[in-house]
Motif scaffolding. Sequence first.
Motif, PDB file in Angstrom:
ATOM      1  N   LYS A  36      37.387  49.555  49.772  1.00 50.21           N
ATOM      2  CA  LYS A  36      36.376  49.644  48.719  1.00 50.21           C
ATOM      3  C   LYS A  36      36.448  48.366  47.898  1.00 50.21           C
ATOM      4  O   LYS A  36      37.541  47.905  47.560  1.00 50.21           O
ATOM      5  N   GLU A  37      35.298  47.799  47.567  1.00 48.01           N
ATOM      6  CA  GLU A  37      35.277  46.571  46.779  1.00 48.01           C
ATOM      7  C   GLU A  37      35.995  46.784  45.450  1.00 48.01           C
ATOM      8  O   GLU A  37      35.821  47.807  44.791  1.00 48.01           O
ATOM      9  N   THR A  38      36.808  45.813  45.068  1.00 45.72           N
ATOM     10  CA  THR A  38      37.562  45.852  43.818  1.00 45.72           C
ATOM     11  C   THR A  38      37.143  44.658  42.971  1.00 45.72           C
ATOM     12  O   THR A  38      37.123  43.528  43.466  1.00 45.72           O
ATOM     13  N   ILE A  39      36.795  44.922  41.690  1.00 47.66           N
ATOM     14  CA  ILE A  39      36.276  43.863  40.817  1.00 47.66           C
ATOM     15  C   ILE A  39      37.007  43.881  39.485  1.00 47.66           C
ATOM     16  O   ILE A  39      37.067  44.917  38.817  1.00 47.66           O
ATOM     17  N   ILE A  40      37.542  42.727  39.107  1.00 54.69           N
ATOM     18  CA  ILE A  40      38.124  42.536  37.782  1.00 54.69           C
ATOM     19  C   ILE A  40      37.167  41.615  37.031  1.00 54.69           C
ATOM     20  O   ILE A  40      36.887  40.507  37.482  1.00 54.69           O
ATOM     21  N   GLY A  41      36.660  42.075  35.906  1.00 55.72           N
ATOM     22  CA  GLY A  41      35.656  41.326  35.150  1.00 55.72           C
ATOM     23  C   GLY A  41      36.208  40.069  34.491  1.00 55.72           C
ATOM     24  O   GLY A  41      37.396  39.756  34.570  1.00 55.72           O
ATOM     25  N   GLU A  42      35.323  39.381  33.784  1.00 49.80           N
ATOM     26  CA  GLU A  42      35.682  38.147  33.074  1.00 49.80           C
ATOM     27  C   GLU A  42      36.582  38.456  31.882  1.00 49.80           C
ATOM     28  O   GLU A  42      36.470  39.510  31.258  1.00 49.80           O
ATOM     29  N   CYS A  43      37.446  37.510  31.574  1.00 50.84           N
ATOM     30  CA  CYS A  43      38.263  37.522  30.356  1.00 50.84           C
ATOM     31  C   CYS A  43      39.155  38.755  30.235  1.00 50.84           C
ATOM     32  O   CYS A  43      39.449  39.220  29.135  1.00 50.84           O
ATOM     33  N   CYS A  44      39.601  39.291  31.359  1.00 53.39           N
ATOM     34  CA  CYS A  44      40.493  40.452  31.332  1.00 53.39           C
ATOM     35  C   CYS A  44      41.943  40.001  31.204  1.00 53.39           C
ATOM     36  O   CYS A  44      42.279  38.850  31.471  1.00 53.39           O
ATOM     37  N   PHE A  45      42.802  40.927  30.804  1.00 52.58           N
ATOM     38  CA  PHE A  45      44.237  40.703  30.757  1.00 52.58           C
ATOM     39  C   PHE A  45      44.889  41.860  31.498  1.00 52.58           C
ATOM     40  O   PHE A  45      44.702  43.022  31.126  1.00 52.58           O
ATOM     41  N   ILE A  46      45.656  41.542  32.544  1.00 54.62           N
ATOM     42  CA  ILE A  46      46.338  42.556  33.349  1.00 54.62           C
ATOM     43  C   ILE A  46      47.827  42.460  33.026  1.00 54.62           C
ATOM     44  O   ILE A  46      48.468  41.445  33.298  1.00 54.62           O
ATOM     45  N   GLY A  47      48.403  43.521  32.470  1.00 52.79           N
ATOM     46  CA  GLY A  47      49.803  43.538  32.047  1.00 52.79           C
ATOM     47  C   GLY A  47      50.779  43.546  33.213  1.00 52.79           C
ATOM     48  O   GLY A  47      50.433  43.903  34.348  1.00 52.79           O
ATOM     49  N   ALA A  48      52.008  43.182  32.923  1.00 47.33           N
ATOM     50  CA  ALA A  48      53.066  43.084  33.936  1.00 47.33           C
ATOM     51  C   ALA A  48      53.259  44.404  34.669  1.00 47.33           C
ATOM     52  O   ALA A  48      53.247  45.472  34.072  1.00 47.33           O
ATOM     53  N   GLY A  49      53.390  44.306  35.981  1.00 42.47           N
ATOM     54  CA  GLY A  49      53.681  45.468  36.810  1.00 42.47           C
ATOM     55  C   GLY A  49      52.503  46.377  37.091  1.00 42.47           C
ATOM     56  O   GLY A  49      52.671  47.417  37.729  1.00 42.47           O
TER      57      GLY A  49
END
Length: 184
Positions: free
Chosen positions: A118-131
Amino acid sequence: MFKIFWFVRFLFYKLFLLNGKGWKSYVGKPVFFSGLKNVNAGEKFRLYPGWRIETHDGGKIVIHDDVSVGHGLHLISVEKQVTIGKSTVISSNVMITNSDHGYEDLNVPIYQQNMISKETIIGECCFIGAGAKILPGTVLGKQCVVGANAVVKGCFPDRCVISGAPAKIIKQYDHSLNEWVRVK
């Protein structure tokens, strides 16, 4: 001295991972990679050491400009696309995927069953935390914050804070108040 090695490595990856662009980019030492010809990274892409990036069966990965990724990234794309929006920061030891194993047939070991993509999308200016783990089919809107160790699956609107396992929205930006508010 190590930055000299990073620059030499960058020149090699510039031809493959960065498709000839990205002079303001740097790429740390990988652990494993497969299918880099199906990965396209933009300008000012920063990838710290210990990464594992793989594409299979026509999967594609598109990483837009000004993305910074901490050490220990595991990024997998099978058949469909994974997209990471511009100006996104991904902390250390994050896994992002667009695929999972089927498990429905009880007569076949799970690892031998068909992959579900399934397509996975992370938008603009996001912050993904550790782990954090971003699972197949996830869509993050613009300027989302994903908490450390969150397990994220589903569609999330712009400007929200997502945390937990399974992840849920805990804060969202309220434009009428011009502030972040807790979601009950």
